[in-house]
Design a protein around this motif. Structure first.
Motif, PDB file in Angstrom:
ATOM      1  N   ALA A  22      15.074  33.684  48.120  1.00  0.00           N
ATOM      2  CA  ALA A  22      15.987  34.829  47.960  1.00  0.00           C
ATOM      3  C   ALA A  22      16.146  35.532  49.302  1.00  0.00           C
ATOM      4  O   ALA A  22      15.227  35.553  50.126  1.00  0.00           O
ATOM      5  CB  ALA A  22      15.431  35.787  46.916  1.00  0.00           C
ATOM      6  N   ASP A  61      17.961  39.095  46.889  1.00  0.00           N
ATOM      7  CA  ASP A  61      16.754  39.311  46.101  1.00  0.00           C
ATOM      8  C   ASP A  61      17.070  40.388  45.054  1.00  0.00           C
ATOM      9  O   ASP A  61      17.276  41.554  45.389  1.00  0.00           O
ATOM     10  CB  ASP A  61      15.625  39.773  47.022  1.00  0.00           C
ATOM     11  N   THR A  95      19.728  24.699  44.738  1.00  0.00           N
ATOM     12  CA  THR A  95      20.892  25.488  44.335  1.00  0.00           C
ATOM     13  C   THR A  95      21.269  26.463  45.456  1.00  0.00           C
ATOM     14  O   THR A  95      20.447  27.261  45.886  1.00  0.00           O
ATOM     15  CB  THR A  95      20.584  26.303  43.058  1.00  0.00           C
ATOM     16  N   GLU A 102      27.352  32.243  50.060  1.00  0.00           N
ATOM     17  CA  GLU A 102      28.211  33.024  50.948  1.00  0.00           C
ATOM     18  C   GLU A 102      27.865  32.732  52.415  1.00  0.00           C
ATOM     19  O   GLU A 102      28.748  32.521  53.246  1.00  0.00           O
ATOM     20  CB  GLU A 102      28.068  34.515  50.621  1.00  0.00           C
ATOM     21  N   PRO A 121      27.078  33.233  41.016  1.00  0.00           N
ATOM     22  CA  PRO A 121      26.739  33.706  39.666  1.00  0.00           C
ATOM     23  C   PRO A 121      26.609  35.227  39.549  1.00  0.00           C
ATOM     24  O   PRO A 121      26.091  35.726  38.562  1.00  0.00           O
ATOM     25  CB  PRO A 121      25.375  33.044  39.420  1.00  0.00           C
ATOM     26  N   PHE A 271      15.400  38.993  34.116  1.00  0.00           N
ATOM     27  CA  PHE A 271      13.946  38.960  34.278  1.00  0.00           C
ATOM     28  C   PHE A 271      13.246  38.843  32.917  1.00  0.00           C
ATOM     29  O   PHE A 271      12.195  38.199  32.815  1.00  0.00           O
ATOM     30  CB  PHE A 271      13.456  40.179  35.069  1.00  0.00           C
TER      31      PHE A 271
END
Ligand SMILES: CC/C=C\C/C=C/C(=O)SCCNC(=O)CCNC(=O)[C@H](O)C(C)(C)COP(=O)(O)OP(=O)(O)OC[C@H]1O[C@@H](n2cnc3c(N)ncnc32)[C@H](O)[C@@H]1OP(=O)(O)O
Length: 717
Positions: A22, A61, A95, A102, A121, A271
């Motif tokens: 992340a 993140d 992934t 970006e 996403p 989460f």
């Protein structure tokens, strides 16, 4: 957090932030500084950006959301790449998502392994791609593709991404090595035309019709969910505004959305979904210490609707299944159902015809329970009658090998009682699938007081392996899902009795975002099943269900559903229920005058003067009655955390994800308000014990405790 090394003329910048790389603040700093380093090194002619470990960066993140983001931002890293003066190649494995993709779009080239996936996403966590994605993707893949990807959050496999020019080359082997080789080929070659900001979006003249079509689709599938609409606006900015202005606008929208309740709910759900696998049992044992047993062979008992659905779920995940019925006729019918469900899966493109054939060949059948002597795990899916289940489990205990695990697909009955009919209560567990079991993702796993951690670990693992979302709860009537659903269904009936129409209630709850209103659900599930168990319950108490029954076992009761069943109106399958249908089995429904008259006669016979029922009352009585039960479930330790309850509702009942689930929804409304309204309905309806306010809710509402602390505080209260 970011590694840097040189191989000849190529600098490699590798993000190293496990588990998913992340783009936390320190990673962004590391990327920025290392890009500077590569820019200033005259011997570096090209740069490769990649991820260490299992994946390319998967985006920002999410833990950092809600704080003011510190610079450098993803767009600052992007500008640095664009202006580096040397070609930069994104080498993608795993992934490449969100901010990760970006950054890759700011690069001059992108290569990927065949099994890599890319996507934006952000919409799924209530946001839009403000790190450049909504500006860059339309310039590379076109408006149409960008709209589809960004408004759905769909991840594309590398081959599909290559079709849309998102990936320049699909490579195989070691991604870093491939990245370096690619870099060596393009170094010293012109690459200015690869900087996407200088391109104009493809299909920009069709922006209006594309937008209208996408908005129509969004309206149909995501009632009340804002993020997809904002995503459309962010893409439109790529056409309407110069690049930097578009970026700035999208950033402003992103910040507004980040503060919205919907984004918070979706991030909570993200989460929560990951936390459910971290289970623990009250008597000790947890996900980290318990080891699942290896399961190779499974038997399903009962070839009715649930048994066949479970069989298809297992077969399609590659498990051989031995299907058991009491006679050949039922078995044949069950096998036909399994075949047609598999064919349906092919039609819905869930799997290929070849995979369906393979699955089908892994099905064996028997009418002899003795044949189960060597299976590793049994799932019983027969009628919901305790004595029948006790009988089957006691037989299974004698037939199955000692280490075999015995599961019951009960939706309501006490697991301890079922386990007590065996000499292996440690190996007995509930595995409650939701109908249709081959489609619905929730698997409510229920431990009894003697179920071992190993047994729990095995069914939690099995759930994951067959693509379900397994949630662990304790035993009580109806467990978590059906126990919370029951007061809601009752309230829906009471509301009709008092003056609402079924279609009005359905509409209010569908507008809220539920996939189907409670009366449509009743018609889909079939009214006869509940009717039979109500009649059984009455018989048990020496009563009969009468038309004008207003109380049953000390509780308020509405006999409208029984009256419909008396008329043979069981729902879709009989062509009539709360609605009427084109023909039996059809989904085409219309409001039925006969039902309206029946409701009116029912009210007249009880002397009830219908009153106008507001949308607010329908929402509150439906949702808050379930939420109150949810707090009781937490209070009793049936569910360990509110997250478990919310995931059950997201996957078992299609509760709108942008509200996070009923417990998160309650936390957003404010526990004091929810508690006060529950007390209000308790005063109005003292004969419905489901309105008795939960003590835990009362305690938490005094301090408005945030949801993350409910479980911890409860254990101290
Ligand atoms: C102006 C603003 C500019 C830019 C903003 C940029 C925004 C973004 O990039 S938003 C983030 C977009 N990315 C995502 O939403 C990705 C979310 N993650 C996933 O879809 C999946 O986790 C995965 C496909 C990346 C991996 O799936 P899987 O292999 O099944 O693993 P898990 O899902 O169990 O995840 C493992 C572990 O990682 C944690 N995690 C995943 N993604 C993030 C993330 N983006 N931020 C922080 N943490 C993340 C996840 O919670 C798991 O943690 P635990 O093991 O502790 O449970």
């Amino acid at each position: 957090m970011v590694d840097y090394w040189r191989q000849g003329s190529v600098a490699v910048i590798a993000v190293n932030n496990p588990p998913v790389n992340a783009l936390s603040y320190n990673v962004r700093v590391g990327l920025y500084n290392n890009l500077d380093k590569a820019a200033n090194d005259r011997d570096v002619l090209a740069v490769v950006i990649c991820g260490k470990g299992r994946t390319f960066p998967v985006g920002a993140d999410i833990h950092e959301f809600g704080q003011i983001p510190k610079e450098p931002w993803i767009t600052d890293v992007g500008r640095k790449i664009e202006s580096l003066g040397k070609p930069v190649i994104a080498a993608i494995h795993g992934t490449g998502l969100g901010g990760g993709l970006e950054i890759a779009l700011f690069c001059h080239y992108r290569i990927a392994l065949p099994n890599a996936r890319v996507g934006l996403p952000e919409v799924l966590i209530g946001l839009l791609p403000a790190g450049g994605g909504a500006q860059l993707l339309p310039r590379l893949a076109g408006i149409q593709v960008a709209m589809e990807m960004i408004t759905t959050g769909r991840q594309l496999p590398a081959s599909e991404a290559a079709k849309y020019n998102i990936i320049d080359k699909v490579v195989s082997g070691d991604i870093v090595k491939e990245g370096i080789e690619f870099a060596l080929r393009v170094q010293n070659k012109p690459f200015q035309d690869k900087i996407l900001r200088y391109r104009s979006p493809h299909g920009k003249d069709s922006l209006q019709p594309i937008t209208e079509a996408v908005l129509r689709k969004i309206k149909m599938r995501s009632r009340g969910f804002y993020a997809p609409v904002w995503c459309v606006r962010s893409i439109a900015n790529s056409v309407k505004l110069p690049f930097e202005e578009g970026l700035a606008q999208n950033r402003i929208m992103f910040q507004q959305m980040q503060l919205s309740g919907q984004a918070k709910a979706l991030q909570y759900a993200f989460f929560a979904e990951r936390s459910i696998s971290k289970w623990k049992l009250p008597c000790g044992g947890n996900f980290a210490t318990a080891v699942p047993r290896k399961i190779k062979t499974i038997s399903v008992i009962g070839a009715g609707t649930m048994g066949t659905g479970i069989t298809v779920a297992l077969l399609s995940a590659g498990f051989p299944v031995l299907l058991v019925e009491q006679n050949k006729r039922f078995l044949m019918k069950g096998v036909q159902t399994v075949q047609s469900l598999l064919e349906g899966g092919v039609k819905r493109r869930k799997f290929t015809a070849e995979q369906a054939k393979m699955a089908s060949s892994s099905l064996t059948t028997t009418v002899d329970l003795q044949a189960l002597n060597s299976v590793d795990l049994v799932i019983e899916a027969v009628f919901e009658t305790l004595s029948l289940k006790e009988d089957i489990f006691s037989k299974l205990d004698k037939i199955c090998k000692p280490e075999a695990i015995l599961c019951s697909n009960t939706s309501y009955l006490n697991i301890d009682k079922i386990a007590a009919s065996t000499r292996r209560p440690d190996k007995v567990v509930g595995t409650h699938f939701f109908s249709p079991a081959h489609i619905m993702r929730l698997m409510e796993n229920i431990y009894g007081c003697k179920t071992s951690p190993e047994t729990v670990a095995t069914v939690m693992d099995l759930g994951k392996r067959i693509g379900k979302v397994p949630v662990l709860v304790g035993t009580c009537p109806g467990f978590c899902a059906n126990r919370m659903n029951r007061p809601q269904s009752e309230e829906a009936l009471f509301l009709v009795e008092e003056g609402a129409q079924p279609e009005q209630i359905d509409q209010v709850l569908e507008d809220f975002g539920m996939p189907m209103g409670p009366f449509k659900v009743r018609d889909l599930a079939g009214g006869d099943i509940g009717w039979r168990s109500r009649k059984d319950a009455a018989l048990h108490l020496g009563l009969t269900l009468s038309y004008d029954l207003q109380f049953f076992n000390g509780e308020r009761y509405c006999s409208l559903a029984d009256k419909l069943c008396e008329l043979g109106r069981f729902g879709q399958k009989t062509g009539s229920g709360w609605y009427s249908y084109d023909k039996p089995g059809s989904k085409q429904l219309s409001i039925d005058e006969d039902v309206t008259k029946l409701i009116q006669n029912h009210r007249d016979s009880l002397g009830i003067k219908p009153r106008k029922i507001t949308t607010q009352e329908i929402q509150e009585r439906f949702l808050f009655s379930g939420i109150n039960e949810g707090f009781k479930i937490l209070e009793e330790g049936i569910a360990a955390r509110p997250e478990d309850i919310d995931i059950i509702w997201l996957y078992g009942f299609g509760f709108p994800r942008h509200y996070g689930g009923p417990m998160f929804y309650a936390s957003q409304i404010g526990l004091k308000r929810v508690y006060d309204r529950i007390c209000h309905y308790h005063e109005l309806f003292p004969y419905s014990s489901h309105w008795m306010p939960s003590k835990l809710l009362q305690k938490l509402s005094i301090q408005e405790v945030p949801i993350g602390q409910w479980a911890e505080l409860h254990s101290k209260l």
